[in-house]
Design an enzyme around this catalytic site. Structure first.
Site, short mmCIF file in Angstrom:
data_model
loop_
_atom_site.label_atom_id
_atom_site.label_comp_id
_atom_site.label_asym_id
_atom_site.label_seq_id
_atom_site.Cartn_x
_atom_site.Cartn_y
_atom_site.Cartn_z
CD1 TRP A 127 12.42 -64.12 8.77
CD2 TRP A 127 12.74 -66.25 9.39
NE1 TRP A 127 13.57 -64.17 9.51
CE2 TRP A 127 13.79 -65.47 9.90
CE3 TRP A 127 12.73 -67.62 9.65
CZ2 TRP A 127 14.82 -66.02 10.67
CZ3 TRP A 127 13.76 -68.16 10.41
CH2 TRP A 127 14.79 -67.36 10.91
CG ASP A 208 8.66 -70.21 12.93
OD1 ASP A 208 8.99 -70.15 14.14
OD2 ASP A 208 9.30 -69.62 12.02
CB ALA A 210 9.24 -66.35 16.08
CE LYS A 243 12.39 -61.68 16.67
NZ LYS A 243 13.07 -62.74 15.94
C1 LMR Z 1 13.47 -60.87 11.46
O1 LMR Z 1 12.71 -61.42 10.66
O2 LMR Z 1 13.91 -59.73 11.30
C2 LMR Z 1 13.87 -61.61 12.71
O3 LMR Z 1 13.24 -62.85 12.76
C3 LMR Z 1 15.33 -61.70 12.89
C4 LMR Z 1 15.97 -62.62 11.92
O4 LMR Z 1 16.76 -63.47 12.36
O5 LMR Z 1 15.75 -62.51 10.71
#
Ligand code: LMR
Length: 394
Positions: A127, A208, A210, A243
């Site tokens: 991410w 992590d 999520a 989420k």
């Molecule tokens: C994403 O990866 O789209 C989500 O986790 C939202 C974000 O804050 O980036």
């Protein structure tokens, strides 16, 4: 003073959302930011959450502060959801933070204070906010291989080779489930091998999580984090309720730290409390209260679990339908991985140019690395997307 500031690189995901909003083409399709959408393109408030809100409206008598680290009832239900009974309560400490991102930030600051010379390892890719935040806090970072570009599965040999270079005291970020952005995940045997290797190296895992409940189910998705909790003397966890409870804007995340023993846990708790005070004082309460109510009430909990299961199954169905449509369009099985992946995202493996063409010629928005949000698909969108992917040469 302010004129000395320099232009900051935009976050790719947030920037794309802005571009989508500005696009005036009525047929535009949003497969960007990771927000769940139903078949009509809406992000509904989950039934149990709405019910809890109504109950809370009647029952709440004050808006005074909670504790610096948030409410103990919230910690308890979340520890149970994420860790089950794998760790003795006396080894746990907590800090409620604004969203999963807030929890990650608090953990990074904790690492910086506790171990100023540690390096943080993260998957390549990960991410985008992971490296951005680690850089922001000023911690050295390294990456480990994660995705096999050919098979679109985990490059496990590459991952293990890189993790074999981790030094004692380094921190390794692992996605608890539903890897973002790839959708490729470790199986149980691989989790065990990673755990054994990191134990041998003397590393501290940082999980992590999520998307618990979006992959294979609430318990199955916690397999990795629970395994690590059983094996490691110390473990750091950032959990998000954005989420799986659909409460994105309530900013509801939690730091869970596992320490060696009760004394270590008391120290960690004190530092987490101080970090909250220094950064934002008290965390937002509304989302945490809803989560606590839903998880403590058998009827609300059953309804939440049922709706989460509907969400999960709907994403699995959409994955299968897109893989089928692409098999028809391409006459090959090269997109078969979409049905095998889990969670909200997969990366198609298109080039930045192809992704740009999808946006410019077809009004289809996905992240530049060709990550798409599965929940943005629908029976209407799938054939359009499959044709467009082929049209751009995918
Ligand atoms: C994403 O990866 O789209 C989500 O986790 C939202 C974000 O804050 O980036």
């Amino acid at each position: 003073m302010l004129e000395n500031l320099t232009q900051q690189p935009p976050d790719k995901i947030i920037m794309l959302s802005g571009m989508f909003r500005a696009d005036e083409r009525p047929e535009k399709i949003d497969l960007g930011v990771g927000v769940y959408k139903d078949a009509n393109g809406n992000t509904p408030i989950m039934r149990a959450v709405k019910k809890a809100e109504q109950l809370l409206w009647d029952a709440e008598t004050t808006k005074s502060y909670t504790a610096l680290i948030g409410d103990g009832g919230f910690h308890k239900v979340m520890a149970d959801l994420v860790l089950g009974d794998t760790v003795a309560a006396e080894r746990l400490s907590f800090a409620h933070a604004p969203g999963g991102t807030g929890a990650i930030r608090q953990i990074l600051e904790l690492i910086k204070v506790a171990s100023p010379h540690a390096t943080i390892w993260m998957s390549d890719p990960t991410w985008p906010n992971h490296p951005a935040m680690v850089k922001g806090v000023g911690i050295p970072m390294k990456t480990y291989a994660y995705l096999d570009d050919e098979t679109r599965t985990v490059d496990f040999a590459g991952m293990m080779a890189d993790l074999g270079q981790v030094n004692a005291g380094d921190v390794v970020i692992l996605h608890g489930c539903c890897h973002n952005p790839t959708g490729a995940n470790l199986n149980q045997t691989q989790w065990q091998q990673v755990a054994d290797l990191l134990l041998e190296r003397g590393a501290i895992p940082f999980v992590d999580i999520a998307y618990q409940g979006f992959g294979d189910g609430l318990v199955a998705d916690a397999y990795g984090v629970r395994l690590l909790a059983q094996k490691f003397p110390e473990l750091l966890i950032s959990a998000s309720c954005s989420k799986n409870f659909g409460i994105y804007r309530e900013r509801c995340g939690l730091v869970i730290a596992v320490s060696k023993d009760a004394a270590g846990s008391a120290l960690t708790q004190g530092m987490l409390s101080s970090l909250n005070r220094l950064n934002f004082s008290f965390p937002p309460d509304h989302g945490a209260r809803l989560v606590t109510m839903v998880l403590n009430d058998p009827e609300l909990r059953a309804d939440w679990e049922a709706e989460l299961e509907e969400v999960r199954n709907s994403m699995l169905g959409l994955r299968q339908k897109l893989a089928d449509a692409l098999r028809t369009e391409t006459g090959s099985d090269r997109y078969g991985f979409i049905a095998e992946h889990r969670g909200m995202f997969s990366r198609l493996g298109l080039s930045e140019e192809q992704v740009a063409k999808l946006r410019e010629d077809h009004a289809i928005y996905m992240i530049g690395d060709s990550r798409f949000n599965v929940a943005g698909l629908s029976d209407k969108v799938i054939p359009i997307l499959a044709k467009a992917i082929v049209a751009v040469g995918g």
